[in-house]
Write an enzyme that holds these catalytic residues in place. Structure first.
Site, PDB file in Angstrom:
ATOM      1  N   LYS A  42      33.729  15.974  61.321  1.00  0.00           N
ATOM      2  CA  LYS A  42      33.328  14.381  61.540  1.00  0.00           C
ATOM      3  C   LYS A  42      33.237  13.970  62.916  1.00  0.00           C
ATOM      4  CE  LYS A  42      36.164  10.112  60.510  1.00  0.00           C
ATOM      5  NZ  LYS A  42      37.187   9.404  60.253  1.00  0.00           N
ATOM      6  N   GLU A  66      36.178   8.296  50.256  1.00  0.00           N
ATOM      7  CA  GLU A  66      37.318   8.701  51.181  1.00  0.00           C
ATOM      8  C   GLU A  66      38.367   7.621  51.156  1.00  0.00           C
ATOM      9  OE1 GLU A  66      37.892   8.867  56.006  1.00  0.00           O
ATOM     10  OE2 GLU A  66      36.142   9.603  55.257  1.00  0.00           O
ATOM     11  N   THR A 125      42.061   9.441  57.405  1.00  0.00           N
ATOM     12  CA  THR A 125      43.019   9.275  58.683  1.00  0.00           C
ATOM     13  C   THR A 125      44.067  10.004  58.292  1.00  0.00           C
ATOM     14  OG1 THR A 125      42.135   6.776  58.172  1.00  0.00           O
ATOM     15  CG2 THR A 125      43.757   6.978  59.874  1.00  0.00           C
ATOM     16  N   ARG A 129      46.098   4.638  55.519  1.00  0.00           N
ATOM     17  CA  ARG A 129      46.285   3.747  56.563  1.00  0.00           C
ATOM     18  C   ARG A 129      47.237   2.638  55.524  1.00  0.00           C
ATOM     19  NH1 ARG A 129      40.321   2.075  58.862  1.00  0.00           N
ATOM     20  NH2 ARG A 129      39.742   4.267  59.558  1.00  0.00           N
TER      21      ARG A 129
END
Length: 218
Positions: free
Chosen positions: A128, A41, A68, A45
């Site tokens: 999640k 994953e 993210t 960021r």
């Protein structure tokens, strides 16, 4: 169940990767595969995220997702780069619906019963659980799994070798996300041999946890 979710369930571990330089993506992917974990994953960021996803996905032997992800525009960029699943820290209808438009697995964050019901209303079967460590951890997931029997969880945040078994022992947990096998400083230092070692150890630990859970259920 989607092929991507099946692959994540089979792996049981999802390395959460932060890449500052896309040139590190290929050797990192090789290190993960060598360690027995062809999954990643890559978090959005840093500016290197999309190019890193592309480099890893182009191998053809990994399940690569984007993490993210906060906006539908990021979903577009992630999918264009080759991501087969999209992970968000929270539940965004716009992000989930864009994932549906692209036909990729959406894994939004949900840690309360209200958020989980909202996810179910969007047609999701897996969420999640983030941040796991400060949201009740494994006991919270076990408690939420009781009323939401058809839902599975991918907990992330505050999970490592010491408590991995606690999460994998829960039937509702599809896989566990973590960064302990891919520390950012080791990636930046180009120490991919250590990442392979850490990955191999994590895979072995997950296998031990699975075996212990199977014996306990007999």
């Amino acid at each position: 169940m989607s092929e991507t979710l099946s692959a994540l369930r089979a792996a049981r571990l999802v390395p959460v990767v932060v890449l500052d330089d896309a040139r590190d993506a290929a050797p990192l992917a090789a290190a993960l595969v060598a360690g027995g974990l062809p999954v990643a994953e890559v978090t959005f960021r840093t500016p290197a995220a999309a190019d890193s996803i592309r480099a890893m996905a182009d191998r053809g032997d990994m399940v690569v997702g984007a993490g993210t992800v906060l906006t539908s525009q990021q979903v577009d960029r992630a999918v264009e780069a080759g991501a087969s699943y999209v992970v968000s820290p929270g539940l965004s209808r716009a992000v989930v619906e864009r994932c549906h438009d692209h036909g990729v697995l959406a894994l939004p964050g949900a840690v309360t019963a209200t958020e989980i019901q909202a996810a179910l209303e969007l047609g999701l079967t897996t969420v999640k659980f983030f941040p796991a460590g400060t949201s009740g951890g494994a006991p919270a997931i076990a408690a939420l799994a009781a009323p939401f029997g058809d839902l599975s969880f991918v907990p992330t945040g505050g999970i490592g070798p010491k408590n991995l078994h606690d999460y994998l022992a829960i039937p509702a947990v599809a896989a566990v996300g973590g960064s302990w096998m891919v520390p950012r400083d080791r990636v930046q230092a180009g120490d991919f041999a250590q990442i392979t070692r850490r990955t191999s150890e994590a895979v072995a630990l997950a296998s031990e946890a699975e075996s212990a859970t199977a014996k306990a259920s007999v």
